[in-house]
Design a protein around this motif. Structure first.
Motif, PDB file in Angstrom:
ATOM      1  N   VAL A  58       0.856  -1.191   0.000  1.00 38.23           N
ATOM      2  CA  VAL A  58       0.000   0.000   0.000  1.00 38.23           C
ATOM      3  C   VAL A  58       0.889   1.237   0.000  1.00 38.23           C
ATOM      4  O   VAL A  58       1.733   1.405   0.881  1.00 38.23           O
ATOM      5  CB  VAL A  58      -0.933   0.028   1.233  1.00 38.23           C
ATOM      6  CG1 VAL A  58      -1.783   1.298   1.223  1.00 38.23           C
ATOM      7  CG2 VAL A  58      -1.819  -1.211   1.267  1.00 38.23           C
ATOM      8  N   ASN A 117     -12.073   0.305   3.993  1.00 41.88           N
ATOM      9  CA  ASN A 117     -12.338  -0.207   2.653  1.00 41.88           C
ATOM     10  C   ASN A 117     -11.111  -0.856   2.032  1.00 41.88           C
ATOM     11  O   ASN A 117     -11.243  -1.791   1.227  1.00 41.88           O
ATOM     12  CB  ASN A 117     -12.865   0.913   1.752  1.00 41.88           C
ATOM     13  CG  ASN A 117     -14.332   1.219   2.018  1.00 41.88           C
ATOM     14  OD1 ASN A 117     -15.054   0.390   2.585  1.00 41.88           O
ATOM     15  ND2 ASN A 117     -14.790   2.384   1.612  1.00 41.88           N
ATOM     16  N   LEU A 118      -9.912  -0.396   2.381  1.00 41.49           N
ATOM     17  CA  LEU A 118      -8.703  -1.103   1.947  1.00 41.49           C
ATOM     18  C   LEU A 118      -8.649  -2.487   2.582  1.00 41.49           C
ATOM     19  O   LEU A 118      -8.301  -3.476   1.910  1.00 41.49           O
ATOM     20  CB  LEU A 118      -7.461  -0.292   2.321  1.00 41.49           C
ATOM     21  CG  LEU A 118      -7.055   0.824   1.362  1.00 41.49           C
ATOM     22  CD1 LEU A 118      -6.003   1.722   2.004  1.00 41.49           C
ATOM     23  CD2 LEU A 118      -6.524   0.239   0.060  1.00 41.49           C
ATOM     24  N   TRP A 119      -8.979  -2.563   3.865  1.00 42.01           N
ATOM     25  CA  TRP A 119      -9.041  -3.869   4.531  1.00 42.01           C
ATOM     26  C   TRP A 119     -10.051  -4.780   3.836  1.00 42.01           C
ATOM     27  O   TRP A 119      -9.773  -5.960   3.584  1.00 42.01           O
ATOM     28  CB  TRP A 119      -9.429  -3.669   5.992  1.00 42.01           C
ATOM     29  CG  TRP A 119      -9.482  -4.937   6.803  1.00 42.01           C
ATOM     30  CD1 TRP A 119      -8.498  -5.467   7.556  1.00 42.01           C
ATOM     31  CD2 TRP A 119     -10.606  -5.831   6.923  1.00 42.01           C
ATOM     32  NE1 TRP A 119      -8.913  -6.639   8.150  1.00 42.01           N
ATOM     33  CE2 TRP A 119     -10.213  -6.890   7.774  1.00 42.01           C
ATOM     34  CE3 TRP A 119     -11.897  -5.836   6.400  1.00 42.01           C
ATOM     35  CZ2 TRP A 119     -11.064  -7.939   8.103  1.00 42.01           C
ATOM     36  CZ3 TRP A 119     -12.748  -6.890   6.728  1.00 42.01           C
ATOM     37  CH2 TRP A 119     -12.334  -7.920   7.568  1.00 42.01           C
ATOM     38  N   ARG A 142      -8.080   0.073  -7.742  1.00 43.97           N
ATOM     39  CA  ARG A 142      -6.985  -0.040  -6.777  1.00 43.97           C
ATOM     40  C   ARG A 142      -6.475   1.320  -6.307  1.00 43.97           C
ATOM     41  O   ARG A 142      -5.429   1.399  -5.663  1.00 43.97           O
ATOM     42  CB  ARG A 142      -5.831  -0.847  -7.373  1.00 43.97           C
ATOM     43  CG  ARG A 142      -6.161  -2.338  -7.504  1.00 43.97           C
ATOM     44  CD  ARG A 142      -4.990  -3.109  -8.105  1.00 43.97           C
ATOM     45  NE  ARG A 142      -5.277  -4.530  -8.129  1.00 43.97           N
ATOM     46  CZ  ARG A 142      -4.940  -5.384  -7.169  1.00 43.97           C
ATOM     47  NH1 ARG A 142      -4.307  -4.941  -6.118  1.00 43.97           N
ATOM     48  NH2 ARG A 142      -5.234  -6.656  -7.276  1.00 43.97           N
ATOM     49  N   TRP A 196      -1.926  -1.170  -4.002  1.00 45.59           N
ATOM     50  CA  TRP A 196      -3.013  -0.251  -3.666  1.00 45.59           C
ATOM     51  C   TRP A 196      -2.419   1.145  -3.462  1.00 45.59           C
ATOM     52  O   TRP A 196      -1.364   1.295  -2.848  1.00 45.59           O
ATOM     53  CB  TRP A 196      -3.744  -0.701  -2.392  1.00 45.59           C
ATOM     54  CG  TRP A 196      -4.259  -2.090  -2.483  1.00 45.59           C
ATOM     55  CD1 TRP A 196      -3.614  -3.237  -2.112  1.00 45.59           C
ATOM     56  CD2 TRP A 196      -5.520  -2.518  -3.002  1.00 45.59           C
ATOM     57  NE1 TRP A 196      -4.385  -4.335  -2.364  1.00 45.59           N
ATOM     58  CE2 TRP A 196      -5.582  -3.921  -2.919  1.00 45.59           C
ATOM     59  CE3 TRP A 196      -6.622  -1.838  -3.538  1.00 45.59           C
ATOM     60  CZ2 TRP A 196      -6.672  -4.657  -3.336  1.00 45.59           C
ATOM     61  CZ3 TRP A 196      -7.721  -2.568  -3.956  1.00 45.59           C
ATOM     62  CH2 TRP A 196      -7.746  -3.957  -3.855  1.00 45.59           C
ATOM     63  N   PHE A 205      -7.562   4.854  -4.238  1.00 39.25           N
ATOM     64  CA  PHE A 205      -8.504   5.594  -3.401  1.00 39.25           C
ATOM     65  C   PHE A 205      -8.046   7.047  -3.333  1.00 39.25           C
ATOM     66  O   PHE A 205      -6.842   7.328  -3.348  1.00 39.25           O
ATOM     67  CB  PHE A 205      -8.561   5.004  -1.988  1.00 39.25           C
ATOM     68  CG  PHE A 205      -9.203   3.653  -1.905  1.00 39.25           C
ATOM     69  CD1 PHE A 205     -10.522   3.519  -1.495  1.00 39.25           C
ATOM     70  CD2 PHE A 205      -8.488   2.507  -2.242  1.00 39.25           C
ATOM     71  CE1 PHE A 205     -11.123   2.269  -1.410  1.00 39.25           C
ATOM     72  CE2 PHE A 205      -9.078   1.249  -2.167  1.00 39.25           C
ATOM     73  CZ  PHE A 205     -10.394   1.136  -1.752  1.00 39.25           C
ATOM     74  N   LEU A 210      -5.037   1.700   9.141  1.00 34.93           N
ATOM     75  CA  LEU A 210      -4.630   0.380   8.647  1.00 34.93           C
ATOM     76  C   LEU A 210      -3.829  -0.370   9.709  1.00 34.93           C
ATOM     77  O   LEU A 210      -3.963  -1.590   9.855  1.00 34.93           O
ATOM     78  CB  LEU A 210      -3.797   0.539   7.375  1.00 34.93           C
ATOM     79  CG  LEU A 210      -4.546   0.978   6.110  1.00 34.93           C
ATOM     80  CD1 LEU A 210      -3.565   1.290   4.983  1.00 34.93           C
ATOM     81  CD2 LEU A 210      -5.538  -0.091   5.663  1.00 34.93           C
ATOM     82  N   THR A 221      -5.118   7.530   7.502  1.00 29.50           N
ATOM     83  CA  THR A 221      -5.381   6.268   6.811  1.00 29.50           C
ATOM     84  C   THR A 221      -4.325   5.230   7.176  1.00 29.50           C
ATOM     85  O   THR A 221      -4.641   4.062   7.442  1.00 29.50           O
ATOM     86  CB  THR A 221      -5.397   6.472   5.289  1.00 29.50           C
ATOM     87  OG1 THR A 221      -6.485   7.336   4.933  1.00 29.50           O
ATOM     88  CG2 THR A 221      -5.572   5.150   4.560  1.00 29.50           C
ATOM     89  N   VAL A 270      -3.225   5.296  -2.370  1.00 28.88           N
ATOM     90  CA  VAL A 270      -4.099   6.273  -1.718  1.00 28.88           C
ATOM     91  C   VAL A 270      -3.611   7.674  -2.085  1.00 28.88           C
ATOM     92  O   VAL A 270      -2.447   8.006  -1.834  1.00 28.88           O
ATOM     93  CB  VAL A 270      -4.113   6.098  -0.192  1.00 28.88           C
ATOM     94  CG1 VAL A 270      -4.980   7.180   0.456  1.00 28.88           C
ATOM     95  CG2 VAL A 270      -4.623   4.716   0.193  1.00 28.88           C
ATOM     96  N   ARG A 293     -13.176   5.097  -4.013  1.00 26.55           N
ATOM     97  CA  ARG A 293     -12.299   4.619  -5.075  1.00 26.55           C
ATOM     98  C   ARG A 293     -12.419   5.537  -6.285  1.00 26.55           C
ATOM     99  O   ARG A 293     -13.515   5.981  -6.642  1.00 26.55           O
ATOM    100  CB  ARG A 293     -12.639   3.186  -5.474  1.00 26.55           C
ATOM    101  CG  ARG A 293     -12.277   2.163  -4.430  1.00 26.55           C
ATOM    102  CD  ARG A 293     -12.334   0.743  -4.971  1.00 26.55           C
ATOM    103  NE  ARG A 293     -13.656   0.391  -5.457  1.00 26.55           N
ATOM    104  CZ  ARG A 293     -14.006  -0.840  -5.863  1.00 26.55           C
ATOM    105  NH1 ARG A 293     -13.097  -1.796  -5.843  1.00 26.55           N
ATOM    106  NH2 ARG A 293     -15.220  -1.087  -6.276  1.00 26.55           N
ATOM    107  N   THR A 319     -11.495   4.980   4.364  1.00 26.19           N
ATOM    108  CA  THR A 319     -10.498   4.490   3.413  1.00 26.19           C
ATOM    109  C   THR A 319      -9.718   3.324   4.004  1.00 26.19           C
ATOM    110  O   THR A 319      -9.469   2.308   3.327  1.00 26.19           O
ATOM    111  CB  THR A 319      -9.533   5.628   3.021  1.00 26.19           C
ATOM    112  OG1 THR A 319     -10.270   6.709   2.445  1.00 26.19           O
ATOM    113  CG2 THR A 319      -8.509   5.138   2.017  1.00 26.19           C
TER     114      THR A 319
END
Length: 575
Positions: A89, A449-451, A414, A201, A416, A105, A101, A203, A408, A446
């Motif tokens: 990420v 939603n990544l998780w 992929r 991913w 955000f 995470l 973010t 961000v 997204r 975020t």
């Protein structure tokens, strides 16, 4: 909607690193594993030395990439992740959206094989809590309290911080291509140092930059106020003006362009700092201040500005800014006092030409020793290096990425985007405001939603919950309009206390919150002692009251002042 192509300029000279050799290197030097303050698994590839090391150290800007290769030798380098199987990420921007973010995470529970590797990239070595920047001008907070180093905030996490600037992007997850189906890689980020980061991913939380190129002279002579460096420059300029005019019959003139939240907070803070030694003028194209603010906040701000003799020039826009010294060889504008040129001999003064926004009003010429610019900002996404590659990000006219309700980027599953970089709309079709409150909440979603995306779970749609609005109006003064109590506005010392408590709870980490909380309590105690001494001095004057009675009155007054803020706040909330 404009669309911009973003790509990394990969070169044919880039040599792929042998993963087995990399593992041997890290086994020999365990400290070169990915860490917060020393992201050292970065190798610069060149024909003469394929394993030239590029690393950062705590002594080199605490997390910044220290380039040991000369500019002539520099060639693209790959960032080497510690694990080739776990998700990668990359977070661009260390503001409220990006940093929070990353912390979100870190706080989630992950399966061992899906725990993400996180890289956070920002051009500064410090995170800046922007709503408290104004307190730097009033001396109410210290720099370390509102601008801690990323290396300190991330010391107990696995997040790798890189001090660098983004040059361009090469996303490979576009829905319209077949590449994303065949490859698990989401794309590549190209940094200005030459570093290439391959990610799964991405961000986008790059914030926004103040637009100074819309008015002639603004970029040269006006000071923005959105970063820590901006606050330092403004504070240094004010200090210089105060020193040069000390003991002289001269008033410092400050012009604040824009009467949104930022402009009003600046005008109130500076007017309180200068007191009767300066004149503050606030210019706004609208005929009211803070047009989007709750009525209670606006009324409280008007009351404070009026009490501090701030001159409001409403219904005007700035046509141009000139330096007085440049007018010596020219004909001065109509309405300019000739004495202003003579007064500018000691230091620079500036002329602002104001044009009325409506008919029936006359143009104005005002003078200022300091011009502060708070209107207009734009995300830097469209400034990234374009390319002829077919991969595009959808940007609106303001340069924000269009996102769906899960944050997204449209067409890029992929990627955000949040905060200033996102053009997310509410249920009424309006783009959400670029405020810290929005970024706080989007960072939480975020991270979740990544998780969910990494673990194959459904993503949650973002719904903004307006908790109210706050603004500072100087030392021991603020206005708060909470959304959960309609019509309620906390102002003055009560609003100030509530605002500081709310922001204290929003600071990034528990450790930093504890240190700042202790610091603020200590300062409050010192201020109380100072107030006690001042009151004692006044009471010692002969008034026909015995010293014992004076001391008793002093004690009661002090106890009352120490308890009033907490009790009043508690009573207001209970009601």
């Amino acid at each position: 909607m404009s669309r911009i192509a973003l790509t990394a300029s990969a070169t044919s000279t880039l040599v792929a690193l042998n993963r087995a050799a990399t593992r041997q290197w890290t086994n020999l030097f365990p400290r070169f594993r990915a860490t917060t303050t020393s992201p050292s698994k970065i190798f610069a590839n060149s024909p003469s030395n394929p394993f030239r090391l590029r690393c950062s150290s705590s002594a080199a800007n605490a997390g910044g990439v220290a380039d040991t290769v000369s500019e002539s030798e520099q060639s693209p380098a790959n960032f080497v992740w510690s694990d080739s199987k776990r998700p990668r990420v990359c977070i661009l921007g260390g503001g409220f959206g990006g940093l929070y973010t990353a912390l979100r995470l870190e706080s989630l529970e992950w399966p061992d094989d899906k725990t993400p590797q996180i890289v956070l990239v920002d051009q500064s070595e410090r995170f800046v809590f922007k709503p408290l920047l104004y307190e730097l001008l009033s001396g109410e907070v210290d720099e370390w309290e509102i601008a801690p180093r990323f290396s300190d905030l991330l010391v107990n996490t696995s997040v790798v911080f890189l001090k660098d600037r983004v040059k361009c992007l090469h996303p490979s997850d576009n829905w319209r291509t077949n590449e994303s189906k065949a490859s698990s890689c989401g794309g590549t980020v190209h940094l200005e140092s030459g570093l290439l980061i391959e990610y799964d991913w991405l961000v986008l939380s790059l914030g926004a930059e103040t637009k100074l190129d819309v008015v002639p002279g603004a970029a040269e002579y006006a000071f923005p106020f959105s970063t820590l460096e901006d606050a330092r420059k403004v504070n240094n300029k004010l200090t210089t003006l105060e020193r040069k005019t000390f003991g002289k019959d001269f008033q410092i003139s400050v012009a604040v362009v824009g009467c949104g939240y930022s402009g009003v907070e600046l005008a109130a803070t500076i007017a309180e700092r200068l007191q009767n030694k300066g004149i503050v003028r606030a210019i706004n194209v609208d005929t009211i201040i803070c047009p989007n603010a709750p009525p209670g906040n606006r009324e409280a701000a008007l009351k404070v500005l009026s009490s501090r003799s701030v001159e409001l020039l409403l219904g005007y826009f700035v046509r141009g800014i000139q330096r007085v010294s440049e007018l010596e060889s020219k004909d001065p504008p109509t309405g300019l006092d000739e004495s202003s040129i003579e007064a500018a001999n000691g230091f620079e003064r500036y002329i602002l030409e104001l044009q009325p926004a409506e008919r029936g009003m006359e143009s104005k010429i005002i003078e200022a020793d300091l011009v502060l610019w708070t209107v207009g900002s734009k995300p830097p996404l469209d400034q990234l290096e374009p390319s002829d590659a077919p991969y595009v990000l959808p940007l609106n006219a303001r340069g924000q990425a269009e996102t769906d309700e899960t944050l997204r980027v449209k067409g890029h599953p992929r990627i955000f985007a949040l905060g200033d970089s996102s053009a997310l709309r509410d249920s009424k079709g309006r783009i959400l405001p670029a405020t810290a409150q929005v970024a706080f909440q989007q960072a939480d979603f975020t991270g979740w939603n990544l998780w969910a995306a990494i673990n194959g779970r459904p993503l949650l749609p973002f719904r903004f919950q307006n908790l109210g609005e706050m603004m500072t109006l100087g030392r021991n003064d603020a206005a708060i309009s909470p959304s959960f109590v309609e019509g309620l506005t906390l102002e003055g010392p009560v609003g100030h206390t509530a605002r500081k408590i709310a922001y204290l709870m929003r600071l990034p980490t528990d450790q930093h919150r504890l240190k700042v909380g202790i610091s603020w309590l200590t300062k409050s105690a010192i201020d109380s002692v100072s107030l006690l001494q001042s009151t004692l001095t006044k009471l010692m004057l002969p008034t026909g009251i015995s010293l014992w009675d004076k001391s008793l009155l002093l004690l009661l007054s002090t106890l009352s002042s120490l308890n009033c803020n907490t009790s009043t706040l508690y009573t207001s909330v209970c009601k």
